[in-house]
Design a protein around this motif. Structure first.
Motif, PDB file in Angstrom:
ATOM      1  N   HIS A  41       0.828  -1.199   0.000  1.00  0.00           N
ATOM      2  CA  HIS A  41       0.000   0.000   0.000  1.00  0.00           C
ATOM      3  C   HIS A  41       0.866   1.254   0.000  1.00  0.00           C
ATOM      4  O   HIS A  41       1.982   1.223   0.526  1.00  0.00           O
ATOM      5  CB  HIS A  41      -0.899   0.031   1.248  1.00  0.00           C
ATOM      6  N   GLY A  43       2.374   4.660   1.295  1.00  0.00           N
ATOM      7  CA  GLY A  43       2.611   5.182   2.636  1.00  0.00           C
ATOM      8  C   GLY A  43       2.190   6.633   2.741  1.00  0.00           C
ATOM      9  O   GLY A  43       1.523   7.175   1.849  1.00  0.00           O
ATOM     10  N   ASP A  44       2.601   7.278   3.822  1.00  0.00           N
ATOM     11  CA  ASP A  44       2.225   8.665   4.076  1.00  0.00           C
ATOM     12  C   ASP A  44       3.030   9.660   3.245  1.00  0.00           C
ATOM     13  O   ASP A  44       2.564  10.752   2.963  1.00  0.00           O
ATOM     14  CB  ASP A  44       2.403   8.998   5.563  1.00  0.00           C
ATOM     15  N   GLU A  48       6.681   6.438  -0.785  1.00  0.00           N
ATOM     16  CA  GLU A  48       6.790   5.468   0.299  1.00  0.00           C
ATOM     17  C   GLU A  48       5.726   4.385   0.138  1.00  0.00           C
ATOM     18  O   GLU A  48       4.595   4.659  -0.245  1.00  0.00           O
ATOM     19  CB  GLU A  48       6.603   6.172   1.638  1.00  0.00           C
ATOM     20  N   VAL A  50       4.110   0.633   2.010  1.00  0.00           N
ATOM     21  CA  VAL A  50       3.950  -0.080   3.273  1.00  0.00           C
ATOM     22  C   VAL A  50       3.596  -1.522   2.963  1.00  0.00           C
ATOM     23  O   VAL A  50       2.750  -1.792   2.100  1.00  0.00           O
ATOM     24  CB  VAL A  50       2.850   0.554   4.151  1.00  0.00           C
ATOM     25  N   GLU A  52       3.398  -5.759   4.785  1.00  0.00           N
ATOM     26  CA  GLU A  52       3.613  -6.727   5.855  1.00  0.00           C
ATOM     27  C   GLU A  52       4.746  -7.632   5.391  1.00  0.00           C
ATOM     28  O   GLU A  52       4.761  -8.098   4.249  1.00  0.00           O
ATOM     29  CB  GLU A  52       2.350  -7.546   6.120  1.00  0.00           C
ATOM     30  N   THR A  57       5.396  -4.968  10.045  1.00  0.00           N
ATOM     31  CA  THR A  57       5.059  -3.924   9.084  1.00  0.00           C
ATOM     32  C   THR A  57       6.293  -3.082   8.793  1.00  0.00           C
ATOM     33  O   THR A  57       6.936  -2.571   9.709  1.00  0.00           O
ATOM     34  CB  THR A  57       3.924  -3.026   9.613  1.00  0.00           C
ATOM     35  N   THR A  59       8.086  -0.037   6.010  1.00  0.00           N
ATOM     36  CA  THR A  59       7.902   0.935   4.945  1.00  0.00           C
ATOM     37  C   THR A  59       9.159   0.896   4.093  1.00  0.00           C
ATOM     38  O   THR A  59      10.243   0.573   4.583  1.00  0.00           O
ATOM     39  CB  THR A  59       7.662   2.366   5.472  1.00  0.00           C
ATOM     40  N   THR A  76      12.466   0.624   6.132  1.00  0.00           N
ATOM     41  CA  THR A  76      12.391   1.031   7.531  1.00  0.00           C
ATOM     42  C   THR A  76      11.714  -0.094   8.299  1.00  0.00           C
ATOM     43  O   THR A  76      10.553  -0.429   8.037  1.00  0.00           O
ATOM     44  CB  THR A  76      11.616   2.352   7.695  1.00  0.00           C
TER      45      THR A  76
END
Length: 133
Positions: A41, A43-44, A48, A50, A52, A57, A59, A76
Motif C-alpha cells: 500500500h 505510505g504517508d 513510500e 507499506v 507486511e 510492518t 515501509t 524502515t
C-alpha cells in the motif's frame, strides 16, 4: 566470513522486462517474500510504500524509476532502523542478471545464513515467474 554477499540469478528475459516486473509493487508479494507477504500500500510520504513482511510492518521506497536497472530500496523496520538494499538488473548474455547485495549488519552467522537463503529463494521465485511459459 564476509560482511557482504552478492546474491544473483540469471533470468532468460530482457533486462527491461525483468526490471519492470520486479519494480511493479503489485508483483512484490509474488516473489519478494522477504519484503512483502501481502498487498503493498502507499505510505504517508511521496514514493513510500507499506507492506507486511516476515519482520512485521515495514515501509520502503525504491530508487526513482531509471534506465539503469537500479532497484535499490531503503526499508524502515518496525524498530525504526533503516536498511539500504542494493538491487540491480544487469544485461547478461543469457538475458538479465539480478544482483542483490546483502549486508551482515548486526546479524550473527546463523541469521546471516538465514537471510541469505531467504534472498536466494526470492530470486529463484522471480526467475520462475519470469521464465514461466
Amino acid at each position: 566470513m564476509s560482511n557482504t554477499r552478492h546474491l544473483s540469478v540469471v533470468i532468460a528475459r530482457e533486462p527491461e522486462a525483468v526490471y519492470a516486473f520486479a519494480r511493479d509493487v503489485e508483483n512484490l508479494p509474488r516473489w519478494a517474500a522477504g519484503l512483502a507477504t501481502a498487498e503493498v500500500h502507499p505510505g504517508d510520504r511521496d514514493g513510500e510504500l507499506v507492506a507486511e513482511s516476515p519482520m512485521g510492518t515495514v515501509t520502503f521506497a525504491f530508487a526513482p524509476d531509471n534506465p539503469f536497472g537500479v532497484l535499490d530500496h531503503d526499508v524502515t523496520l518496525p524498530d525504526g532502523a533503516v536498511v539500504h538494499n542494493p538491487l540491480r538488473v544487469l544485461a547478461h548474455p543469457d538475458g538479465a542478471k539480478v544482483v542483490f547485495t546483502l549486508r551482515r549488519l548486526a546479524m550473527n552467522d546463523e541469521e546471516f545464513d538465514r537471510d541469505t537463503a531467504m534472498v536466494e529463494a526470492d530470486l529463484e521465485r522471480l526467475k520462475g515467474l519470469l521464465e514461466a511459459p
